[in-house]
Structure formats: C-alpha cells, structure tokens
Design a protein around this motif. Structure first.
Motif, PDB file in Angstrom:
ATOM      1  N   PRO A 192      26.217  12.497  48.651  1.00 53.34           N
ATOM      2  CA  PRO A 192      25.720  13.772  48.109  1.00 53.34           C
ATOM      3  C   PRO A 192      26.734  14.892  48.325  1.00 53.34           C
ATOM      4  N   LYS A 193      26.766  15.824  47.402  1.00 55.46           N
ATOM      5  CA  LYS A 193      27.729  16.934  47.488  1.00 55.46           C
ATOM      6  C   LYS A 193      27.098  18.211  48.030  1.00 55.46           C
ATOM      7  N   ASN A 194      25.788  18.196  48.221  1.00 56.69           N
ATOM      8  CA  ASN A 194      25.097  19.425  48.630  1.00 56.69           C
ATOM      9  C   ASN A 194      24.622  19.372  50.081  1.00 56.69           C
ATOM     10  N   GLY A 195      25.276  18.558  50.888  1.00 55.20           N
ATOM     11  CA  GLY A 195      24.875  18.480  52.286  1.00 55.20           C
ATOM     12  C   GLY A 195      24.997  17.063  52.806  1.00 55.20           C
ATOM     13  N   PRO A 196      24.675  16.852  54.076  1.00 55.98           N
ATOM     14  CA  PRO A 196      24.823  15.510  54.648  1.00 55.98           C
ATOM     15  C   PRO A 196      23.804  14.526  54.076  1.00 55.98           C
ATOM     16  N   LEU A 197      24.216  13.290  53.995  1.00 53.91           N
ATOM     17  CA  LEU A 197      23.311  12.196  53.618  1.00 53.91           C
ATOM     18  C   LEU A 197      22.310  11.993  54.754  1.00 53.91           C
ATOM     19  N   LYS A 198      21.029  11.777  54.406  1.00 54.88           N
ATOM     20  CA  LYS A 198      20.008  11.571  55.434  1.00 54.88           C
ATOM     21  C   LYS A 198      19.201  10.293  55.214  1.00 54.88           C
ATOM     22  N   THR A 199      19.620   9.506  54.246  1.00 52.94           N
ATOM     23  CA  THR A 199      18.907   8.270  53.925  1.00 52.94           C
ATOM     24  C   THR A 199      19.893   7.106  53.917  1.00 52.94           C
ATOM     25  N   TYR A 209       5.318   0.174  64.197  1.00 60.34           N
ATOM     26  CA  TYR A 209       5.438  -0.290  65.575  1.00 60.34           C
ATOM     27  C   TYR A 209       6.825   0.008  66.135  1.00 60.34           C
ATOM     28  N   ILE A 210       7.862  -0.174  65.333  1.00 55.41           N
ATOM     29  CA  ILE A 210       9.237   0.011  65.789  1.00 55.41           C
ATOM     30  C   ILE A 210       9.661   1.476  65.769  1.00 55.41           C
ATOM     31  N   SER A 211       9.023   2.298  64.950  1.00 53.00           N
ATOM     32  CA  SER A 211       9.436   3.683  64.721  1.00 53.00           C
ATOM     33  C   SER A 211       9.774   4.475  65.990  1.00 53.00           C
ATOM     34  N   PRO A 212       8.957   4.445  67.061  1.00 54.32           N
ATOM     35  CA  PRO A 212       9.297   5.240  68.252  1.00 54.32           C
ATOM     36  C   PRO A 212      10.644   4.871  68.865  1.00 54.32           C
ATOM     37  N   GLU A 213      11.057   3.610  68.720  1.00 56.84           N
ATOM     38  CA  GLU A 213      12.330   3.185  69.283  1.00 56.84           C
ATOM     39  C   GLU A 213      13.513   3.813  68.549  1.00 56.84           C
ATOM     40  N   ASN A 214      13.325   4.189  67.304  1.00 54.75           N
ATOM     41  CA  ASN A 214      14.465   4.644  66.504  1.00 54.75           C
ATOM     42  C   ASN A 214      14.458   6.141  66.238  1.00 54.75           C
ATOM     43  N   GLU A 215      13.665   6.895  66.972  1.00 51.16           N
ATOM     44  CA  GLU A 215      13.551   8.328  66.699  1.00 51.16           C
ATOM     45  C   GLU A 215      14.857   9.076  66.892  1.00 51.16           C
ATOM     46  N   THR A 216      15.734   8.568  67.752  1.00 48.98           N
ATOM     47  CA  THR A 216      17.029   9.222  67.959  1.00 48.98           C
ATOM     48  C   THR A 216      18.122   8.627  67.077  1.00 48.98           C
ATOM     49  N   GLY A 217      17.777   7.612  66.287  1.00 46.50           N
ATOM     50  CA  GLY A 217      18.779   6.984  65.434  1.00 46.50           C
ATOM     51  C   GLY A 217      19.755   6.119  66.200  1.00 46.50           C
ATOM     52  N   ASN A 273      29.615  11.961  55.488  1.00 51.73           N
ATOM     53  CA  ASN A 273      28.885  13.018  56.197  1.00 51.73           C
ATOM     54  C   ASN A 273      27.419  12.609  56.252  1.00 51.73           C
ATOM     55  N   PHE A 274      27.004  12.063  57.385  1.00 45.32           N
ATOM     56  CA  PHE A 274      25.637  11.574  57.552  1.00 45.32           C
ATOM     57  C   PHE A 274      24.998  12.259  58.743  1.00 45.32           C
ATOM     58  N   GLU A 275      23.727  12.586  58.578  1.00 45.40           N
ATOM     59  CA  GLU A 275      22.965  13.211  59.674  1.00 45.40           C
ATOM     60  C   GLU A 275      21.642  12.467  59.813  1.00 45.40           C
ATOM     61  N   TYR A 276      21.377  11.986  61.017  1.00 45.33           N
ATOM     62  CA  TYR A 276      20.135  11.224  61.192  1.00 45.33           C
ATOM     63  C   TYR A 276      18.949  12.166  61.363  1.00 45.33           C
ATOM     64  N   ASP A 277      18.025  12.037  60.445  1.00 43.70           N
ATOM     65  CA  ASP A 277      16.743  12.746  60.519  1.00 43.70           C
ATOM     66  C   ASP A 277      15.664  11.678  60.367  1.00 43.70           C
ATOM     67  N   HIS A 278      14.939  11.415  61.423  1.00 42.57           N
ATOM     68  CA  HIS A 278      14.012  10.284  61.445  1.00 42.57           C
ATOM     69  C   HIS A 278      12.971  10.364  60.336  1.00 42.57           C
ATOM     70  N   TYR A 319      15.036   9.402  57.107  1.00 44.23           N
ATOM     71  CA  TYR A 319      15.669   8.081  57.067  1.00 44.23           C
ATOM     72  C   TYR A 319      14.665   6.943  57.177  1.00 44.23           C
ATOM     73  N   TRP A 320      13.756   7.015  58.146  1.00 45.80           N
ATOM     74  CA  TRP A 320      12.899   5.862  58.444  1.00 45.80           C
ATOM     75  C   TRP A 320      11.966   5.493  57.286  1.00 45.80           C
ATOM     76  N   PRO A 321      11.259   6.456  56.662  1.00 42.81           N
ATOM     77  CA  PRO A 321      10.418   6.070  55.519  1.00 42.81           C
ATOM     78  C   PRO A 321      11.240   5.627  54.314  1.00 42.81           C
ATOM     79  N   ALA A 322      12.436   6.194  54.133  1.00 41.01           N
ATOM     80  CA  ALA A 322      13.285   5.774  53.011  1.00 41.01           C
ATOM     81  C   ALA A 322      13.742   4.332  53.205  1.00 41.01           C
ATOM     82  N   LEU A 323      14.127   3.980  54.436  1.00 39.13           N
ATOM     83  CA  LEU A 323      14.520   2.602  54.720  1.00 39.13           C
ATOM     84  C   LEU A 323      13.348   1.656  54.495  1.00 39.13           C
ATOM     85  N   ASP A 324      12.182   2.004  55.001  1.00 38.70           N
ATOM     86  CA  ASP A 324      11.016   1.133  54.856  1.00 38.70           C
ATOM     87  C   ASP A 324      10.644   0.947  53.383  1.00 38.70           C
ATOM     88  N   LYS A 325      10.706   2.021  52.605  1.00 38.26           N
ATOM     89  CA  LYS A 325      10.364   1.930  51.184  1.00 38.26           C
ATOM     90  C   LYS A 325      11.315   0.979  50.460  1.00 38.26           C
TER      91      LYS A 325
END
Length: 411
Positions: free
Chosen positions: A63-70, A173-181, A327-332, A335-341
């Motif tokens: 993306p050109k308008n900011g960091p990738l989050k997915t 179930y796994i989501s809490p483990e990955n909150e910090t990316g 340029n990637f920024e982890y935002d749970h 990222y997490w619902p996009a990965l699951d979808k």
C-alpha cells in the motif's frame, strides 16, 4: 474404484502443467469444521472455480498510503516454486510409492492416540484429504524410501494429531497468544515459500500448552498459504531484544522439533536465524544433537535475508542492518481476522476441489491448491480411456496387484 485409484497414484506421477481489516476479532469462521484443510490462492466461490490460466493476477504491491496491516496473499511473480514431488520418480521409487499408496488406501481405522493398544477410530474425511500424493512422498523421502517406516510414521502423525487436537485449534483459541504479533505469516521467499516470522522478544504469555499449540497452529496456517507447486515454508527467527526469559527451554525446543521433524517432514525449506545473543547461540548448541542433519542443513545464521526473500516482501524491521522494503505494522485487530478470513476461504476451496475430484486418497496437491493440474480422477479416466479398460487389469479391491502393475507404467 480402489483399484483404479491405486493405479493412478503409483506410477502416474505428478502431471506437469504449467476487506481484510476489522475493528476487533470476533471470528465465527474459526469454528468451521476442522476437516476443511488448506487451499490455493486462486479465486473460488461456493459454485464456481475460476481456472488460474484464465485469471491473470497483477503483481503484488505494498500500500502507498501507510503501513501494511494485513497478510500478503500472493508471492512476487519472480518467485518460482521448486517442489521435490514434481520431479520424476525412478522405477524403484514408483514401486515404493505404489506399495505405500496401496496400504494407505485400505486404512479404515487408526489408533486414536499414540499410546500402545489405543482404541481405534474410523479414518475421517479430513484425514483422507491430508493423505495426498505429495504427503506420501514427503514421508517416503523422510524415511529414505523405507516403506514400512513411512507407513508407520504416516499412521503415527494421524494418531498424534488426533491426540494433540491439532485439527481443533481455532483462531479464537489461539488469538491471545498472538496479540503482540510474536508470530506472523507475511510474504513469500524467492521460491514462493510462505514466510513465518518468529520473534521471541514479543513473548506475551507464560509457558503453557497453548504456547506450543500456537506454533502448531501457525505452521498449519503457513501450509494453508502455500501456492500451487510449493510444499515447504521459510521460517525467519529474530532474537533481537530477547532476554534469557524469552529463550525456550530444551524441553520446549524438543516438543517443537517433534512437530517439525516427525509430524511435518519435508515442510521446512529454510530457517533464517538473525541477531543471536551469546546465550541463544549456546541454546542452539544444546539442542543441536536433537536436530536432524537434513534440518540442520536448512538453518542459516545471520545471513543477508535479501538473498532469500524479495525485498518488496521482506519486513523492514526484521533482519538487522540488511532490511527489506516492506513497511508493515502489526495491529492484531486488523491482521488476525484478515488472516482467518483468507485461511477459511482457502480451506473451503481446497475441500471443494477434493470432493469434486472424487474424494480420493493420493490426490494431487497442485490441483487442490488451484494449480494448472488435472485431478487424480481425471488422470485415471484418461488412462482408462486410452487403454479401453480398467488400468491395471485387476478386480475391485486388488490394491496390491494394481500397485505392482502401476509401478511399470511411465509418466
């Protein structure tokens, strides 16, 4: 059908062919039937599959308008898979494959756990779907083409997955483990292997079974993200900022190695390990005796990551002074619902192709992932039409006889 299926898998080797954000993670898709497993990157709906050759995917761009989050869903076009299973088999290998296939095709029940004298349970559809041609070949290669050992390890992995609950772990179930990316599936390497980033410094939970479940889950999801023709993953492990408390114990490391080496053979393509403090280097020396020599060969320490991963898809914050451009920024919550979808979309499409192909053990993974490859059923029907009879000339259920006949055929 058992006879013709046995034929195709032995010597008819692999045919050559050429909104993702959300305000918070409240997944319902993660409760989907665990029998739905990996899938391809081709676009699929419930009723229509668009052939990859008719759909030209544009080159991936950040993306050109900011960091990738997915996550990133496609490799760079320059990335080319190099699968061992796509290479021709020798006559001896064809015979051994046919022998393993004939035996696996007759499995009706398997032990529910790894314990001796464990109760038997019927083989489930998702387990039959897991037993692809490439899966059988991976276990044969891992056992140096020893057919009894390959069969033993295949059965052991299915029993282990049942006992461990590997097919029941949900995104919720796994989501809490990955909150910090601390673990990320992000981009692809030069051979179109999906990249799994591991960052021990971002550890956010105390030691528990779920920590190991987390890695098992992310490894399975990395497999889900493989494009047609790819069978292995690239691990990028960065120890920057990892204190003594963030380094796994030897027991944890052995549990992880058990998953990687015994139950995911031939799945590791590269392990790129960066920024090791002295105590981590010592840790690797401690666990070195438990690492298979083939696995050890794939481990690269403090090398330029741009040698292995296209700079466009290499995270700029990973790899020390020789970073990529991503340029990637982890935002749970993004990222997490996009990965699951995306995972659920691929799993559904993978299963639909398997069912459309006839629900056959030994199906081609390239077909299942949406590649330019006919299904196993199509290969069988073509071979039968050319011969004007059931290939192998055996009666229904004569799997061993068919396997012997099949080994003589050429691709």
């Amino acid at each position: 059908m058992a006879a013709t299926q046995s034929m195709a898998n032995g010597s008819l080797a692999h045919p050559t062919t050429a909104d993702s954000s959300a305000s918070s993670f409240k997944s319902t898709a993660s409760q989907a039937d665990p029998s739905a497993t990996p899938v391809s990157s081709s676009r699929t709906t419930a009723t229509t599959t668009v052939p990859p050759e008719e759909e030209e995917e544009p080159e991936w761009q950040a993306p050109k308008n900011g960091p990738l989050k997915t996550p990133i869903y496609t490799p760079m076009k320059s990335a080319k898979p190099n699968s061992l299973s796509s290479r021709p088999l020798t006559s001896e290998q064809e015979t051994k494959y046919a022998t393993v296939f004939a035996a696996v095709s007759q499995w009706q029940t398997l032990p529910s756990t790894s314990l001796k004298d464990s109760a038997q349970a019927p083989l489930q559809d998702h387990e039959r779907m897991w037993l692809t041609r490439e899966c059988l070949l991976r276990y044969l290669r891992a056992t140096k083409w020893n057919t009894p050992n390959a069969l033993k390890r295949l059965q052991s992995t299915i029993s282990w997955r049942r006992e461990y609950g590997a097919d029941t772990f949900s995104a919720d179930y796994i989501s809490p483990e990955n909150e910090t990316g601390k673990q990320l599936i992000l981009g692809y390497d030069n051979e179109a292997r999906p990249c799994l980033y591991l960052m021990p410094a971002k550890q956010n939970t105390k030691m528990s079974d779920r920590q190991i479940h987390h890695l098992c889950y992310m490894l399975d999801r990395t497999i889900d993200m493989m494009p047609p023709g790819q069978e292995s993953a690239c691990l990028l492990i960065n120890f920057k900022g990892a204190g003594n408390g963030h380094v796994p114990t030897v027991a944890q490391a052995r549990a992880v190695l058990n998953i990687l080496q015994n139950h995911s053979p031939e799945r590791l393509g590269k392990a790129l390990i960066s920024e090791l403090p002295w105590y981590v280097a010592t840790f690797f020396k401690l666990i070195s005796p438990f690492i298979d020599p083939v696995t050890r060969e794939k481990m690269k320490f403090n090398e330029d990551l741009r040698t292995y991963v296209p700079k466009q898809q290499l995270w700029s914050q990973h790899g020390g002074s020789k970073n990529g451009e991503l340029n990637f920024e982890y935002d749970h919550d993004s990222y997490w619902p996009a990965l699951d979808k995306e995972i659920q979309r691929r799993r559904v499409a993978f299963r639909e192709r398997w069912e459309k192909g006839g629900k056959l053990i030994g199906e081609y993974e390239e077909y299942l992932r949406g590649g330019r490859c006919p299904s196993l059923g199509e290969v069988i029907r073509k071979a039968e039409a050319e011969k004007g009879e059931t290939v192998g000339g055996a009666k229904e259920g004569d799997a061993d006889l068919v396997a012997a006949e099949v080994a003589k055929l050429s691709v």
